[in-house]
Design a protein around this motif. Structure first.
Motif, PDB file in Angstrom:
ATOM      1  N   THR A   1       5.005  -7.584  30.161  1.00 25.88           N
ATOM      2  CA  THR A   1       5.851  -7.197  30.379  1.00 25.88           C
ATOM      3  C   THR A   1       6.513  -7.901  29.900  1.00 25.88           C
ATOM      4  O   THR A   1       7.935  -8.147  29.613  1.00 25.88           O
ATOM      5  N   VAL A   2       6.999  -9.129  30.876  1.00 26.38           N
ATOM      6  CA  VAL A   2       6.684 -10.530  31.088  1.00 26.38           C
ATOM      7  C   VAL A   2       6.777 -10.911  29.104  1.00 26.38           C
ATOM      8  O   VAL A   2       7.702 -11.637  28.916  1.00 26.38           O
ATOM      9  N   ALA A   3       5.911 -10.460  28.936  1.00 25.34           N
ATOM     10  CA  ALA A   3       5.721 -11.809  27.377  1.00 25.34           C
ATOM     11  C   ALA A   3       6.379 -10.965  26.318  1.00 25.34           C
ATOM     12  O   ALA A   3       6.577 -11.235  25.374  1.00 25.34           O
ATOM     13  N   VAL A   4       7.018  -9.336  26.335  1.00 22.91           N
ATOM     14  CA  VAL A   4       7.662  -8.721  26.253  1.00 22.91           C
ATOM     15  C   VAL A   4       9.098  -8.876  25.626  1.00 22.91           C
ATOM     16  O   VAL A   4       9.610  -8.610  24.952  1.00 22.91           O
ATOM     17  N   ASP A   5       9.613  -9.715  27.185  1.00 18.38           N
ATOM     18  CA  ASP A   5      10.369  -9.782  27.929  1.00 18.38           C
ATOM     19  C   ASP A   5      10.962 -11.053  27.013  1.00 18.38           C
ATOM     20  O   ASP A   5      12.161 -11.337  25.908  1.00 18.38           O
ATOM     21  N   LYS A   6       9.466 -11.755  26.173  1.00 16.68           N
ATOM     22  CA  LYS A   6      10.120 -13.172  26.051  1.00 16.68           C
ATOM     23  C   LYS A   6      10.259 -13.058  24.910  1.00 16.68           C
ATOM     24  O   LYS A   6      11.261 -13.789  24.031  1.00 16.68           O
ATOM     25  N   VAL A   7       9.681 -12.035  23.477  1.00 21.06           N
ATOM     26  CA  VAL A   7      10.102 -11.630  22.542  1.00 21.06           C
ATOM     27  C   VAL A   7      11.235 -10.949  21.962  1.00 21.06           C
ATOM     28  O   VAL A   7      12.123 -11.613  21.284  1.00 21.06           O
ATOM     29  N   LYS A   8      12.243 -10.386  23.608  1.00 18.99           N
ATOM     30  CA  LYS A   8      13.478  -9.487  23.358  1.00 18.99           C
ATOM     31  C   LYS A   8      14.047 -11.030  23.241  1.00 18.99           C
ATOM     32  O   LYS A   8      15.922 -10.736  22.167  1.00 18.99           O
ATOM     33  N   GLU A   9      14.602 -11.741  24.234  1.00 21.82           N
ATOM     34  CA  GLU A   9      15.024 -12.533  23.995  1.00 21.82           C
ATOM     35  C   GLU A   9      15.224 -13.186  23.198  1.00 21.82           C
ATOM     36  O   GLU A   9      16.036 -14.384  23.086  1.00 21.82           O
ATOM     37  N   ALA A  10      14.035 -13.934  22.591  1.00 17.43           N
ATOM     38  CA  ALA A  10      13.837 -14.491  21.215  1.00 17.43           C
ATOM     39  C   ALA A  10      15.096 -13.966  20.107  1.00 17.43           C
ATOM     40  O   ALA A  10      14.950 -14.462  18.908  1.00 17.43           O
ATOM     41  N   GLY A  11      15.196 -12.474  20.553  1.00 13.53           N
ATOM     42  CA  GLY A  11      15.891 -12.110  18.867  1.00 13.53           C
ATOM     43  C   GLY A  11      15.138 -11.363  18.464  1.00 13.53           C
ATOM     44  O   GLY A  11      15.758 -10.764  17.709  1.00 13.53           O
ATOM     45  N   LEU A  12      14.019 -10.905  18.322  1.00 14.04           N
ATOM     46  CA  LEU A  12      13.211 -10.583  17.631  1.00 14.04           C
ATOM     47  C   LEU A  12      12.311  -9.368  18.171  1.00 14.04           C
ATOM     48  O   LEU A  12      12.467  -8.104  19.323  1.00 14.04           O
ATOM     49  N   PRO A  13      13.204  -8.219  17.228  1.00 15.48           N
ATOM     50  CA  PRO A  13      12.436  -6.295  17.522  1.00 15.48           C
ATOM     51  C   PRO A  13      10.887  -6.851  17.376  1.00 15.48           C
ATOM     52  O   PRO A  13       9.786  -7.821  17.110  1.00 15.48           O
ATOM     53  N   TYR A  14      11.004  -5.166  18.777  1.00 14.86           N
ATOM     54  CA  TYR A  14       9.457  -5.015  18.828  1.00 14.86           C
ATOM     55  C   TYR A  14       9.794  -3.804  19.142  1.00 14.86           C
ATOM     56  O   TYR A  14      10.064  -3.325  19.351  1.00 14.86           O
ATOM     57  N   ILE A  15       8.330  -3.273  18.074  1.00 13.67           N
ATOM     58  CA  ILE A  15       8.002  -1.529  17.971  1.00 13.67           C
ATOM     59  C   ILE A  15       7.095  -1.369  18.645  1.00 13.67           C
ATOM     60  O   ILE A  15       6.146  -2.251  18.650  1.00 13.67           O
ATOM     61  N   VAL A  16       7.240  -0.431  18.741  1.00  9.97           N
ATOM     62  CA  VAL A  16       5.617   0.186  19.633  1.00  9.97           C
ATOM     63  C   VAL A  16       5.569   1.697  19.104  1.00  9.97           C
ATOM     64  O   VAL A  16       6.070   2.128  18.509  1.00  9.97           O
ATOM     65  N   LEU A  17       4.238   2.045  18.316  1.00  8.35           N
ATOM     66  CA  LEU A  17       3.928   2.985  17.666  1.00  8.35           C
ATOM     67  C   LEU A  17       2.174   3.661  18.306  1.00  8.35           C
ATOM     68  O   LEU A  17       1.439   2.865  18.364  1.00  8.35           O
ATOM     69  N   LEU A  18       3.117   4.554  19.076  1.00  5.46           N
ATOM     70  CA  LEU A  18       2.085   5.231  20.368  1.00  5.46           C
ATOM     71  C   LEU A  18       1.215   6.636  19.133  1.00  5.46           C
ATOM     72  O   LEU A  18       1.167   7.318  19.458  1.00  5.46           O
ATOM     73  N   THR A  19      -0.344   5.584  19.614  1.00  6.99           N
ATOM     74  CA  THR A  19      -1.463   6.708  18.983  1.00  6.99           C
ATOM     75  C   THR A  19      -1.969   7.522  20.094  1.00  6.99           C
ATOM     76  O   THR A  19      -1.907   7.099  21.236  1.00  6.99           O
ATOM     77  N   ASP A  20      -3.216   8.743  19.539  1.00  7.96           N
ATOM     78  CA  ASP A  20      -3.931   9.348  20.288  1.00  7.96           C
ATOM     79  C   ASP A  20      -4.973   8.317  21.078  1.00  7.96           C
ATOM     80  O   ASP A  20      -5.516   8.333  20.752  1.00  7.96           O
ATOM     81  N   PRO A  21      -5.382   8.294  22.734  1.00  6.57           N
ATOM     82  CA  PRO A  21      -4.353   8.742  23.248  1.00  6.57           C
ATOM     83  C   PRO A  21      -3.547   7.005  23.970  1.00  6.57           C
ATOM     84  O   PRO A  21      -4.458   6.619  23.722  1.00  6.57           O
ATOM     85  N   THR A  22      -2.748   7.918  24.275  1.00  3.39           N
ATOM     86  CA  THR A  22      -1.466   6.167  25.409  1.00  3.39           C
ATOM     87  C   THR A  22      -1.346   6.877  26.507  1.00  3.39           C
ATOM     88  O   THR A  22      -0.717   7.315  26.781  1.00  3.39           O
ATOM     89  N   THR A  23      -2.138   6.015  27.608  1.00  2.89           N
ATOM     90  CA  THR A  23      -2.165   6.688  28.979  1.00  2.89           C
ATOM     91  C   THR A  23      -2.449   5.512  29.810  1.00  2.89           C
ATOM     92  O   THR A  23      -3.070   4.601  29.418  1.00  2.89           O
ATOM     93  N   GLY A  24      -1.937   5.924  30.991  1.00  2.00           N
ATOM     94  CA  GLY A  24      -2.080   5.589  32.285  1.00  2.00           C
ATOM     95  C   GLY A  24      -1.661   3.691  32.352  1.00  2.00           C
ATOM     96  O   GLY A  24      -0.345   3.807  32.235  1.00  2.00           O
ATOM     97  N   GLY A  25      -1.999   2.502  32.795  1.00  2.00           N
ATOM     98  CA  GLY A  25      -1.760   1.344  32.969  1.00  2.00           C
ATOM     99  C   GLY A  25      -0.820   0.813  31.827  1.00  2.00           C
ATOM    100  O   GLY A  25      -0.339  -0.180  32.040  1.00  2.00           O
ATOM    101  N   VAL A  26      -1.168   1.362  29.929  1.00  2.00           N
ATOM    102  CA  VAL A  26      -0.875   0.862  29.212  1.00  2.00           C
ATOM    103  C   VAL A  26       0.684   1.626  28.813  1.00  2.00           C
ATOM    104  O   VAL A  26       1.551   1.313  28.401  1.00  2.00           O
ATOM    105  N   THR A  27       1.183   3.300  29.379  1.00  2.00           N
ATOM    106  CA  THR A  27       2.126   3.939  28.676  1.00  2.00           C
ATOM    107  C   THR A  27       3.292   2.913  30.334  1.00  2.00           C
ATOM    108  O   THR A  27       4.126   3.058  29.777  1.00  2.00           O
ATOM    109  N   ALA A  28       2.434   2.951  31.640  1.00  2.00           N
ATOM    110  CA  ALA A  28       3.646   2.389  32.171  1.00  2.00           C
ATOM    111  C   ALA A  28       3.814   0.908  32.274  1.00  2.00           C
ATOM    112  O   ALA A  28       4.666   0.034  33.072  1.00  2.00           O
ATOM    113  N   SER A  29       3.575   0.190  30.959  1.00  2.00           N
ATOM    114  CA  SER A  29       4.432  -1.164  31.202  1.00  2.00           C
ATOM    115  C   SER A  29       5.064  -1.311  29.177  1.00  2.00           C
ATOM    116  O   SER A  29       5.764  -0.909  28.927  1.00  2.00           O
TER     117      SER A  29
END
Length: 334
Positions: free
Chosen positions: A183-211
């Motif tokens: 989560t902190v790593a993703v925040d750093k990407v956003k703070e740098a003004g860079l796009p962050y895109i997530v492609l959700l595939t089968d399956p995406t569950t548990g702690g990965v979904t929660a972060s």
């Protein structure tokens, strides 16, 4: 006679006898039940040609699908501690890791790559579900952090492609800590003004979904992908109610605002290219066609100066009347 029996007859049988057919030449669609020839399925990107069901796509094949010309560069990831808890269930965790590495040829469940997607430099962090169900341990956390740092260094968008059953139980609390790290790593990407895109595939569950999987600027899902935190059976047993049809599927989440769009696998690359072009203020991937107009251009008419109005105050009993020739407003006299 012995020569004919032991040599000639087996040779003839091997030439004209029935040949064994490999079992993996045909795949059965888990949705409609049709049998599909393996080459036809590979050509269709593991999408059923009868019902459109999206089967799981191997991670390297997915990367070749997204990168221009199928060319990309994988980076070397930091090596985390090996089996830090000395965990053992039915099998030692160290042995499970060795088996998964031998099966997939990868060191862990994530690949961090960079290259061009429709001419745009991108960094892609993709999960390999064949490696212990794509579970997120310390190595996966290190991979996400490295992907974020690489995106910032290259000033390139970051695309995460999770396919995971959640946190890796064999690493205990150390695995759960990766939720905060990613989560902190993703925040750093956003703070740098860079796009962050997530492609959700089968399956995406548990702690990965929660972060990190639900923090994308744009959340895209493949049709029919299972996306959620706890399993449907666990939820039903907890709330003691029957869940609606299609619960935790991509289309259900789209209807309830959890994802932004559901995109077919054949259209993923073009869709990602257009989104990246818009987010990075680059020229649109398609041609811009001006709309025809059948109305003549409207020219502004010169404004005329208003004639000044003489105003005078007339005393009328207890009121002062403001007389400008048109107003009938009155106010009490002081």
């Amino acid at each position: 006679m012995n020569w004919l029996t032991s040599f000639v007859r087996p040779k003839i049988r091997s030439l004209v006898g029935p040949k064994e057919v490999p079992e993996n030449l045909w795949r059965k669609c888990p949705s409609c039940g049709h049998m599909i020839f393996h080459k036809e399925l590979e050509k269709a990107l593991q999408v059923c040609t009868h019902c459109g069901h999206h089967m799981r796509l191997p991670v390297k094949q997915r990367l070749k699908l997204l990168f221009d010309g199928g060319a990309y560069t994988a980076i070397e990831l930091p090596k985390p501690a090996h089996d830090p808890l000395r965990f053992k269930d039915l099998k030692r965790y160290g042995d499970r890791l060795k088996d998964a590495q031998a099966k997939t040829g990868e060191k862990d469940a994530i690949l961090v790559t960079h290259g061009k997607l429709q001419g745009q430099n991108v960094v892609i962090a993709a999960f390999d579900f064949d490696f212990m169900g794509g579970s997120m341990g310390m190595a996966v956390g290190e991979g996400l952090v490295a992907a974020a740092e690489l995106a910032i260094l290259q000033k390139a968008p970051l695309i995460a492609i999770p396919a995971s059953g959640g946190a890796r139980m064999q690493e205990g609390i150390l695995s759960l800590m990766q939720m905060a790290r990613t989560t902190v790593a993703v925040d750093k990407v956003k703070e740098a003004g860079l796009p962050y895109i997530v492609l959700l595939t089968d399956p995406t569950t548990g702690g990965v979904t929660a972060s990190f999987a639900m923090l994308g600027d744009v959340a895209i899902a493949e049709p029919g992908a299972v996306i959620g935190f706890a399993g449907a059976r666990v939820i039903e047993a907890t709330i003691r109610e029957t869940l609606p049809e299609g619960f935790q599927r991509a289309e259900y989440l789209l209807d309830h605002g959890m994802v932004d769009m559901v995109v077919s696998r054949t259209e993923l690359k073009d869709t990602l290219g257009k989104i990246l072009a818009m987010l990075t203020h680059r020229q649109a991937a398609g041609d811009v066609i001006p709309l025809p107009s059948d109305k003549a251009p409207v020219t502004a008419k010169p404004t005329q100066k208003e004639k000044p109005v003489d105003r005078k105050i007339v005393q009328d009993g207890d009121f002062e009347v403001v007389d400008d020739g048109s107003s009938d407003r009155t106010k009490p006299a002081e």
